[in-house]
Scaffold this motif. Structure first.
Motif: not given
Length: 57
Positions: A31-40
């Motif tokens: 939603s953009g309301g909190r950070p999004v993390f991506f683990r490559s």
């Protein structure tokens, strides 16, 4: 992810889905309301898929 769970408010229950689910609409988008993390895991195709997803309006 282990460090984030030990030192912060993150927990596995916050996971919405994995990359294939995100790309196919199988999980809700952020939603953009909190950070999004991506683990490559080091696959260049994942980086391309994320870039493509981020291009979407």
């Amino acid at each position: 992810m282990v460090l984030a769970a030990e030192k912060g408010p993150w927990s596995p229950e916050h996971l919405r889905g994995d990359l294939p689910e995100l790309l196919t609409g199988g999980c809700p988008l952020a939603s953009g309301g909190r950070p999004v993390f991506f683990r490559s895991i080091g696959l260049g195709v994942e980086d391309l898929a994320i870039a493509r997803l981020l291009e979407r309006p």
